[in-house]
Design a protein around this motif. Sequence first.
Motif, PDB file in Angstrom:
ATOM      1  N   ALA A 168      -1.052 -18.163   7.391  1.00 26.98           N
ATOM      2  CA  ALA A 168       0.288 -17.620   7.165  1.00 26.98           C
ATOM      3  C   ALA A 168       0.962 -18.383   6.039  1.00 26.98           C
ATOM      4  O   ALA A 168       0.729 -19.580   5.845  1.00 26.98           O
ATOM      5  CB  ALA A 168       1.125 -17.706   8.444  1.00 26.98           C
ATOM      6  N   ILE A 169       1.820 -17.684   5.304  1.00 28.56           N
ATOM      7  CA  ILE A 169       2.563 -18.302   4.213  1.00 28.56           C
ATOM      8  C   ILE A 169       3.407 -19.449   4.764  1.00 28.56           C
ATOM      9  O   ILE A 169       4.098 -19.318   5.783  1.00 28.56           O
ATOM     10  CB  ILE A 169       3.445 -17.260   3.513  1.00 28.56           C
ATOM     11  N   ALA A 279       3.885 -14.109   8.050  1.00 29.65           N
ATOM     12  CA  ALA A 279       3.955 -14.024   9.507  1.00 29.65           C
ATOM     13  C   ALA A 279       5.333 -14.448   9.989  1.00 29.65           C
ATOM     14  O   ALA A 279       5.863 -15.482   9.554  1.00 29.65           O
ATOM     15  CB  ALA A 279       2.891 -14.912  10.135  1.00 29.65           C
ATOM     16  N   PRO A 280       5.918 -13.680  10.912  1.00 33.20           N
ATOM     17  CA  PRO A 280       7.216 -14.077  11.476  1.00 33.20           C
ATOM     18  C   PRO A 280       7.083 -15.187  12.516  1.00 33.20           C
ATOM     19  O   PRO A 280       8.071 -15.825  12.874  1.00 33.20           O
ATOM     20  CB  PRO A 280       7.723 -12.786  12.111  1.00 33.20           C
ATOM     21  N   ASN A 281       5.878 -15.414  13.041  1.00 32.45           N
ATOM     22  CA  ASN A 281       5.673 -16.416  14.087  1.00 32.45           C
ATOM     23  C   ASN A 281       5.094 -17.695  13.489  1.00 32.45           C
ATOM     24  O   ASN A 281       4.613 -17.722  12.346  1.00 32.45           O
ATOM     25  CB  ASN A 281       4.731 -15.882  15.167  1.00 32.45           C
ATOM     26  N   ASN A 282       5.185 -18.792  14.271  1.00 29.62           N
ATOM     27  CA  ASN A 282       4.664 -20.091  13.851  1.00 29.62           C
ATOM     28  C   ASN A 282       3.341 -20.365  14.547  1.00 29.62           C
ATOM     29  O   ASN A 282       3.085 -19.894  15.655  1.00 29.62           O
ATOM     30  CB  ASN A 282       5.654 -21.202  14.205  1.00 29.62           C
ATOM     31  N   ARG A 283       2.514 -21.159  13.888  1.00 27.46           N
ATOM     32  CA  ARG A 283       1.193 -21.439  14.450  1.00 27.46           C
ATOM     33  C   ARG A 283       1.304 -22.368  15.661  1.00 27.46           C
ATOM     34  O   ARG A 283       2.211 -23.203  15.747  1.00 27.46           O
ATOM     35  CB  ARG A 283       0.274 -22.045  13.390  1.00 27.46           C
ATOM     36  N   ALA A 306      -2.430 -27.158  24.726  1.00 21.61           N
ATOM     37  CA  ALA A 306      -1.885 -26.546  23.516  1.00 21.61           C
ATOM     38  C   ALA A 306      -0.457 -26.082  23.799  1.00 21.61           C
ATOM     39  O   ALA A 306      -0.109 -25.759  24.940  1.00 21.61           O
ATOM     40  CB  ALA A 306      -2.742 -25.364  23.071  1.00 21.61           C
ATOM     41  N   THR A 307       0.340 -26.076  22.752  1.00 22.93           N
ATOM     42  CA  THR A 307       1.723 -25.591  22.856  1.00 22.93           C
ATOM     43  C   THR A 307       2.026 -24.675  21.684  1.00 22.93           C
ATOM     44  O   THR A 307       1.378 -24.761  20.629  1.00 22.93           O
ATOM     45  CB  THR A 307       2.717 -26.764  22.851  1.00 22.93           C
ATOM     46  N   ASP A 308       3.023 -23.797  21.881  1.00 24.33           N
ATOM     47  CA  ASP A 308       3.443 -22.890  20.818  1.00 24.33           C
ATOM     48  C   ASP A 308       4.948 -23.016  20.638  1.00 24.33           C
ATOM     49  O   ASP A 308       5.709 -22.900  21.624  1.00 24.33           O
ATOM     50  CB  ASP A 308       3.077 -21.445  21.159  1.00 24.33           C
ATOM     51  N   PRO A 309       5.414 -23.265  19.410  1.00 25.99           N
ATOM     52  CA  PRO A 309       6.863 -23.462  19.217  1.00 25.99           C
ATOM     53  C   PRO A 309       7.693 -22.219  19.514  1.00 25.99           C
ATOM     54  O   PRO A 309       8.898 -22.319  19.764  1.00 25.99           O
ATOM     55  CB  PRO A 309       6.957 -23.861  17.741  1.00 25.99           C
ATOM     56  N   ASP A 310       7.020 -21.035  19.487  1.00 24.40           N
ATOM     57  CA  ASP A 310       7.758 -19.786  19.732  1.00 24.40           C
ATOM     58  C   ASP A 310       7.661 -19.323  21.179  1.00 24.40           C
ATOM     59  O   ASP A 310       8.230 -18.292  21.537  1.00 24.40           O
ATOM     60  CB  ASP A 310       7.220 -18.668  18.821  1.00 24.40           C
ATOM     61  N   GLY A 311       6.935 -20.056  22.002  1.00 20.79           N
ATOM     62  CA  GLY A 311       6.760 -19.639  23.389  1.00 20.79           C
ATOM     63  C   GLY A 311       5.827 -18.470  23.545  1.00 20.79           C
ATOM     64  O   GLY A 311       5.868 -17.774  24.568  1.00 20.79           O
ATOM     65  N   LYS A 386      -1.787 -13.202  14.278  1.00 19.93           N
ATOM     66  CA  LYS A 386      -2.417 -14.202  15.127  1.00 19.93           C
ATOM     67  C   LYS A 386      -2.785 -15.425  14.277  1.00 19.93           C
ATOM     68  O   LYS A 386      -3.541 -15.322  13.311  1.00 19.93           O
ATOM     69  CB  LYS A 386      -3.655 -13.641  15.804  1.00 19.93           C
ATOM     70  N   LEU A 387      -2.265 -16.580  14.674  1.00 20.59           N
ATOM     71  CA  LEU A 387      -2.511 -17.832  13.955  1.00 20.59           C
ATOM     72  C   LEU A 387      -3.222 -18.813  14.872  1.00 20.59           C
ATOM     73  O   LEU A 387      -3.159 -18.705  16.102  1.00 20.59           O
ATOM     74  CB  LEU A 387      -1.197 -18.419  13.450  1.00 20.59           C
ATOM     75  N   VAL A 388      -3.874 -19.803  14.281  1.00 22.32           N
ATOM     76  CA  VAL A 388      -4.706 -20.710  15.068  1.00 22.32           C
ATOM     77  C   VAL A 388      -4.458 -22.155  14.656  1.00 22.32           C
ATOM     78  O   VAL A 388      -3.916 -22.452  13.600  1.00 22.32           O
ATOM     79  CB  VAL A 388      -6.215 -20.396  14.888  1.00 22.32           C
ATOM     80  N   ASP A 389      -4.889 -23.057  15.535  1.00 17.70           N
ATOM     81  CA  ASP A 389      -5.036 -24.482  15.232  1.00 17.70           C
ATOM     82  C   ASP A 389      -6.407 -24.899  15.770  1.00 17.70           C
ATOM     83  O   ASP A 389      -6.884 -24.366  16.775  1.00 17.70           O
ATOM     84  CB  ASP A 389      -3.922 -25.306  15.883  1.00 17.70           C
TER      85      ASP A 389
END
Length: 960
Positions: A168-169, A279-283, A306-311, A386-389
């Motif tokens: 994502a940008i 992408a509007p969401n964060n990884r 794992a955690t996601d900042p956007d829930g 869909k983003l990954v780490d």
Amino acid sequence: MRLLSITWLFAALLFLVSQEARSTHVRAGEITAKRVSQTALTYEIKFTGYYNMDSEGITAARATTSVWFWITGDLKSYEAPRVGGLDGMIDVGNETTRNEYVLVYTFAAPGVYTINLGIDNRNNNVLNIGPPPTNQLNFYIQSTLAINASLGMNRTPVLLNSPIDQGAIGQRYIHNPGAFDADGDSLAYRLFTPLGATTDGKTSIPFEYRDPHTVPPVGTKEDGTAPPEFYIDAVTGDLIWDAPALAGMYNVAFIVEEWRNGNKIGEIVRDMQIRIRDAPNNRPRLAVPPDLCVEAGSTARYTVTATDPDGDNLKITSTGGVYEPSLVNPQLASFQAAQAPPPGTATAVFTWQTGCLHIRDEPYEVTFKVEDSPRAGYPNPSLYRKLVDMVTLNIKVYAPPPKNLKAVAIEQPQRAFRLTWDPYACQVPGAQIVVYRKEGCADLQIDECQTGLPASAGYTVVARLPANETAYTDTGESEPLKGGISYSYRLVVRIPRHGALATEPNRFVGGAESMASSQACDALPAVAPLITNVTVDVTDAASGQVTVKWIRPQGIDPGVAGPFEYRLFRAEGLGGGSFGTTPVAVIPTTLQPGAADTIFVDKNLNTLGAAYHYKLEYYVTKNGTLQLFDVTEPASTVRLSQGGGVTDLVKLEWAAQVPWDNVSGQVHYVYRKDQAGEFNKIAEVPVVDGTFTYTDDGTDHFARDGNISTTIDPDQVYCYKVETVGSYNSPQIRPDLLFNFSQELCATPSDTTRPCAPVLELAPLDCNNIAPGDCQETGYTNDPKWTYPQTCDVQSVTAYNIYFARYEGDPFILVGTVPAVQGAGGSFLHQGLSSYAGCYYVTALNRFGDEGPQSNIVCRDNCPSILFPNAFSPNGDGKNDLFRPIGCPTFVTSMKFRIYNRWGALVWKTEGIEINWDGKNTSGNDMPAGQYFYECEANIQSTSRNGKNVTVKGWIQLLR
């Protein structure tokens, strides 16, 4: 005209269809290989390709049922069909399909080969390659393999993670290929420039390329700092772009290198595509525990969160060779995600029951990936990306140590140690037990995960045994065992490298080692004496004194009876020099306790200028005669010197070469002379890293005997001595601690370094210009000359000491001191000699009397000055009646002289130096006039105590 138009339109449509059929829209791929025959160089070569799943890509991928490999040195291409035929496409997500193509190929001979293929064409609109359109650029991929029977059943690494994740940008992108090498070879990673291919796919051609983070507009990293980065971690293989600024497709490539025993044996290239979107969401973010070491047979267990900042919803997956039955057997790892985690979180548990077949030197890599997806009620799921780490974990599986090692000293039938241990837990085919030994029983702190034994531990290998052995008797074949010494033993198991053939001589190189066993320690009785002390009592250039002590044998061979005898030998220097053949002391002994027969005070030595070392020979009576039974290891005095590199302080350095341990856990004592002329202990110096050094700043750090601190004066002379403390580390040897003093050293802070060693010269004699002399002549002179190194401070030198030894191996004695001429070396006339033969060295002294190291040793020999006349007339006229040497055969100690006639028959001989041949044969008859030949074998005085043999031949005319 209309018919022509229809024909042209049909041709155009046919061209477009053919172009569509050859345009594969390939996004990524790599070539891997594995050997499939133990007798032939036959390999299975696989191309794994990734294709677009849009309508054009699907059509092209379905049409690509085969690819063609080119191999170095082969003139034709080889068709590799797709695994699974027409239905062989596998949907791997993110609009990507994976195809696999396999060729079985036998290489003609060992060598290094490149395997490559080219495919028409890449997909369109790739931003960092050109020229556009990029669907007219061919896809090219290659791998390089070392083909050799000695590599065994080698396999290239396989890349277990598909290159499908999008970025994502403005957010950090990461990809890890999940490279796994089933043979346990080392892997390394580096970036590579993607290539195009010729139309036949045989060779590569370059095209326009730029790293993706340089494509404008150039943004920042995820944290807002500049500039962005694009790199691959050489160790982990993490491919990171921090962070993209422009949406679109980018193609990049990297190499995975395969290393074994320090040699690169292959490399594979992955050319892959990165798709960046807005992408509007964060990884999401992964948290993984640190790397793990696991003893084979135990269970590795990890909890990954794992955690996601956007829930958003999260899914954790894992890849690695530990899950693949074709790569790791017998036990496979498992990965279980927790059910119904709280919003924005995820948890999974990694579990692996390890076994003996998992042991290897290289760690196993396990990759964990978390991917997000829209949470319930997300406002516009169609915009969600869909983003990954990803995080890669290293798991080292090491061999367990051997258990319950015991060592017992035995004396009969020979000196030895009997070792026993429990049956080894991991009976891996071809494994070895390595037996290590060292002197002393000091324990070793072994860190967790430290396999094998470090060189610094001081152990040496004494045996290598099959892993099913449980006992070994060490008789000292690699190095003789010494009585009275404690020995420590440890075992380490070596596991062959994975994939090694049993016939490979180097199958352990690159293999794995177990942790070392606990030590087993025992001591042998002291059958021979042991030197315990070599301590300097008096420091002086001529009246120095050293006390040598030893302990008597603790056991006597049953077949040996007395009397007994000690013979003490001395040599100059810490460890060099010859002991010679004459002992400095011969001490008869009955080995009775309480007798004063284990001490000798060596006097009249130059302890100021030289170190000394000693050895003791022990003689026993056998068959009525004294015979040598054993010889101790040499032990030297402690030599104290002044070190450099400090200002307004005195740096002390000392050394000793002794058979006992002066290092392990020891503390040495430093003494400084006070104003009353008494030595006061000022410091207790722990030995660190085996170095003996102390810097005196004037402080008395040992105040228990009185605080005698002082302020160091740069122009004041300070005198020191050092007492070392050592031990044989054996309960059988008393005293346990051995105390030895160095010589006294006087130094000053303003002269922080001793003088350098001069360079000595002594020209050989020109024997052609030395005439025979008088046999009673004395008073010969030698003229040694020397220079002082220009790289040293010549201004600090005030004098030179000249040392002489009549015979090689004899102790040197001081024969003169000459003042230094500033800026030059010096010379010395050594007069009053009985011959020219002898050896010299020179030392330099500074204004404080500190003596530098000795120069090179040079020796001079005598000339064999033996001349004979070429005619004589034994006619009784009293003139020239005898054949004898002209003048005196100088320096000749003995002579054998023979006369031969012209047919080679011996006619006369003598062993006298004067010769005096009167022209008669051995029967007393006159020899006729004529020419005769002589041969003279003479022994002349030289630097060797036994002299030097020379032979002189010539002819003589006998006149009548």
